[in-house]
Design a protein around this motif. Structure first.
Motif, short mmCIF file in Angstrom:
data_model
loop_
_atom_site.label_atom_id
_atom_site.label_comp_id
_atom_site.label_asym_id
_atom_site.label_seq_id
_atom_site.Cartn_x
_atom_site.Cartn_y
_atom_site.Cartn_z
N ASN A 196 0.83 -1.21 0.00
CA ASN A 196 0.00 0.00 0.00
C ASN A 196 0.86 1.26 0.00
N LEU A 197 0.42 2.23 -0.74
CA LEU A 197 1.12 3.51 -0.80
C LEU A 197 1.32 4.09 0.60
N SER A 198 0.31 3.96 1.45
CA SER A 198 0.37 4.53 2.80
C SER A 198 1.53 3.97 3.62
N GLU A 199 1.94 2.73 3.31
CA GLU A 199 3.04 2.12 4.07
C GLU A 199 4.37 2.80 3.80
N GLY A 200 4.52 3.40 2.62
CA GLY A 200 5.82 3.94 2.26
C GLY A 200 5.94 5.45 2.31
N LEU A 201 4.91 6.14 2.81
CA LEU A 201 4.91 7.60 2.75
C LEU A 201 6.11 8.24 3.41
N ALA A 202 6.45 7.79 4.63
CA ALA A 202 7.57 8.40 5.35
C ALA A 202 8.88 8.23 4.58
N LEU A 203 9.08 7.05 4.00
CA LEU A 203 10.32 6.79 3.26
C LEU A 203 10.32 7.50 1.91
N LEU A 204 9.15 7.71 1.35
CA LEU A 204 9.06 8.50 0.11
C LEU A 204 9.45 9.94 0.40
N GLU A 205 8.96 10.48 1.51
CA GLU A 205 9.28 11.86 1.89
C GLU A 205 10.76 12.01 2.22
N ALA A 206 11.36 10.94 2.77
CA ALA A 206 12.78 10.97 3.12
C ALA A 206 13.68 10.69 1.92
N LYS A 207 13.08 10.48 0.74
CA LYS A 207 13.81 10.22 -0.50
C LYS A 207 14.57 8.90 -0.47
N LYS A 208 14.12 7.98 0.37
CA LYS A 208 14.71 6.64 0.41
C LYS A 208 14.04 5.72 -0.62
N LEU A 209 12.79 6.03 -0.92
CA LEU A 209 12.03 5.30 -1.93
C LEU A 209 11.59 6.27 -3.01
N ARG A 210 11.31 5.71 -4.19
CA ARG A 210 10.73 6.50 -5.27
C ARG A 210 9.50 5.74 -5.79
N ALA A 211 8.34 6.39 -5.77
CA ALA A 211 7.13 5.79 -6.30
C ALA A 211 7.09 6.02 -7.80
N ILE A 212 6.88 4.94 -8.56
CA ILE A 212 6.88 5.07 -10.02
C ILE A 212 5.50 4.80 -10.63
N ALA A 213 4.59 4.23 -9.85
CA ALA A 213 3.23 3.99 -10.36
C ALA A 213 2.32 3.66 -9.21
N ILE A 214 1.03 3.90 -9.41
CA ILE A 214 0.03 3.56 -8.41
C ILE A 214 -1.10 2.79 -9.10
N THR A 215 -1.71 1.85 -8.39
CA THR A 215 -2.70 0.98 -9.02
C THR A 215 -4.13 1.47 -8.82
N SER A 216 -4.31 2.77 -8.71
CA SER A 216 -5.64 3.36 -8.61
C SER A 216 -6.19 3.61 -10.02
N VAL A 217 -7.49 3.86 -10.09
CA VAL A 217 -8.12 4.14 -11.38
C VAL A 217 -7.70 5.51 -11.90
N LYS A 218 -7.60 6.49 -10.99
CA LYS A 218 -7.18 7.83 -11.34
C LYS A 218 -5.98 8.23 -10.49
N ARG A 219 -5.28 9.26 -10.88
CA ARG A 219 -4.18 9.78 -10.08
C ARG A 219 -4.70 10.27 -8.73
N MET A 220 -3.88 10.14 -7.70
CA MET A 220 -4.26 10.60 -6.38
C MET A 220 -4.12 12.11 -6.31
N PRO A 221 -5.13 12.82 -5.80
CA PRO A 221 -5.04 14.29 -5.70
C PRO A 221 -3.83 14.76 -4.89
N GLN A 222 -3.45 13.94 -3.87
CA GLN A 222 -2.32 14.33 -3.03
C GLN A 222 -0.98 14.18 -3.75
N LEU A 223 -0.95 13.33 -4.80
CA LEU A 223 0.28 13.06 -5.54
C LEU A 223 0.00 13.17 -7.04
N PRO A 224 -0.28 14.36 -7.50
CA PRO A 224 -0.71 14.53 -8.90
C PRO A 224 0.33 14.15 -9.94
#
Length: 316
Positions: A196-224
């Motif tokens: 789940n995206l929510s599991e990695g938020l802290a590490l995404l903010e810390a630049k330890k992870l990079r999100a490259i895609a999400i499996t939602s139908v539309k883009r998330m408003p918080q991450l356009p």
């Protein structure tokens, strides 16, 4: 006369209901994603006085959620027990070794889907989902994904990606929880995760992870700027269901009343704030549409089980 009496009786039950607290079953432990959204609903119902009695969250854990689901089966017709349902409700219905089909539930409402995200170690060169798929096609079984359940949503994303990218083949390692999975990627022990995206938020903010895609139908408003898997050419719609069900056999009038209560809870500002904070994909479905959605998920999971040689339920 008998039908009229039954109708009058059902209406009376709905009008007087509830006369005692309602148990809201969470099949996972306190502090888990499912427990958090169950308690969010209970709090919204109480704060807005949507019911004259509270929803009391009960964590019934163990057996990969089997303890909770088996318990729920014994409550047929009981409107004083409700389940905070996840994707497990459809996964179990698709399993041949577990006799817990959708006929055991009265779906009330789907609020949201907690989407999976493809998150890679920030030091790796993969900038898009296509980059990752191509790497797995050129060097099969060398790229390792961190997941939490070999039959769960994260694993299903891997399966669907392999299906949509012929020749791509990933390995996976399972961890006890999403927190451990994302840490293994951040630490360089595995290459990416589909949790789940929510599991990695802290590490995404810390630049330890990079999100490259999400499996939602539309883009998330918080991450356009985060593209969907479909935009990358891989139409994958997967995530953890956030919905609520009664047991089967609950009086129709009572189920209809509770569906109305849940709709008001969903429309509250508190729920909107909670959903945004936890990066849920807004996906409200009323009872009939929710049941159809669950049947579609069961069909997908049967195909998944058959493809990996796991315990899928054969078609009748």
């Amino acid at each position: 006369a008998g039908a009229l009496a039954a109708s009058i009786s059902g209406t009376a039950v709905a009008q007087s209901y509830p006369t005692k607290p309602i148990e809201l079953v969470s099949p996972t432990s306190a502090g888990s994603g499912t427990d958090i959204y169950a308690r969010a609903l209970a709090d919204i119902v109480q704060r807005n006085k949507l019911l004259p009695q509270p929803l009391l969250v009960a964590n019934r854990t163990g057996g990969g959620s089997l303890i909770a689901y088996n318990y729920f089966q014994t409550k047929r017709g009981d409107p004083y027990v409700m389940l905070a349902a996840t994707g497990t409700i459809a996964i179990m219905a698709a399993r041949a070794d577990v006799n817990i089909g959708l006929e055991n539930y009265t779906p009330l409402a789907l609020f949201a889907v907690d989407p999976q995200a493809v998150m890679v170690n920030a030091d790796l060169p993969y900038k898009t989902l296509k980059d990752l798929a191509e790497a797995a096609r050129k060097a099969p079984d060398t790229i390792v994904c961190a997941i939490t359940n070999p039959l769960g949503s994260g694993r299903i994303v891997i399966h669907e990606l392999e299906k949509l990218a012929p020749g791509a083949k990933f390995k996976f390692v399972t961890f006890k929880g999403g927190g451990e999975a994302v840490l293994s990627v951040a630490g360089g022990h595995t290459h990416f995760t589909t949790e789940n995206l929510s599991e990695g938020l802290a590490l995404l903010e810390a630049k330890k992870l990079r999100a490259i895609a999400i499996t939602s139908v539309k883009r998330m408003p918080q991450l356009p700027d985060l593209p969907t898997a479909a935009e990358a050419g891989y139409p994958i719609d997967e995530g953890t269901i956030r919905g609520f069900v009664f047991p089967a056999g609950v009086p129709k009038e009572t189920a209809t009343m509770m569906e109305g209560v849940l709709k008001r809870a969903y429309e509250s500002q508190q729920w909107k704030d909670h959903a945004r904070k936890h990066y849920y994909e807004d996906r409200y479905l009323a009872s009939a549409e929710y049941l159809k959605f669950l049947h579609e998920r069961v069909g997908k999971y049967k195909e998944f089980f058959a493809a990996i040689g796991a315990h899928g339920k054969p078609e009748k």
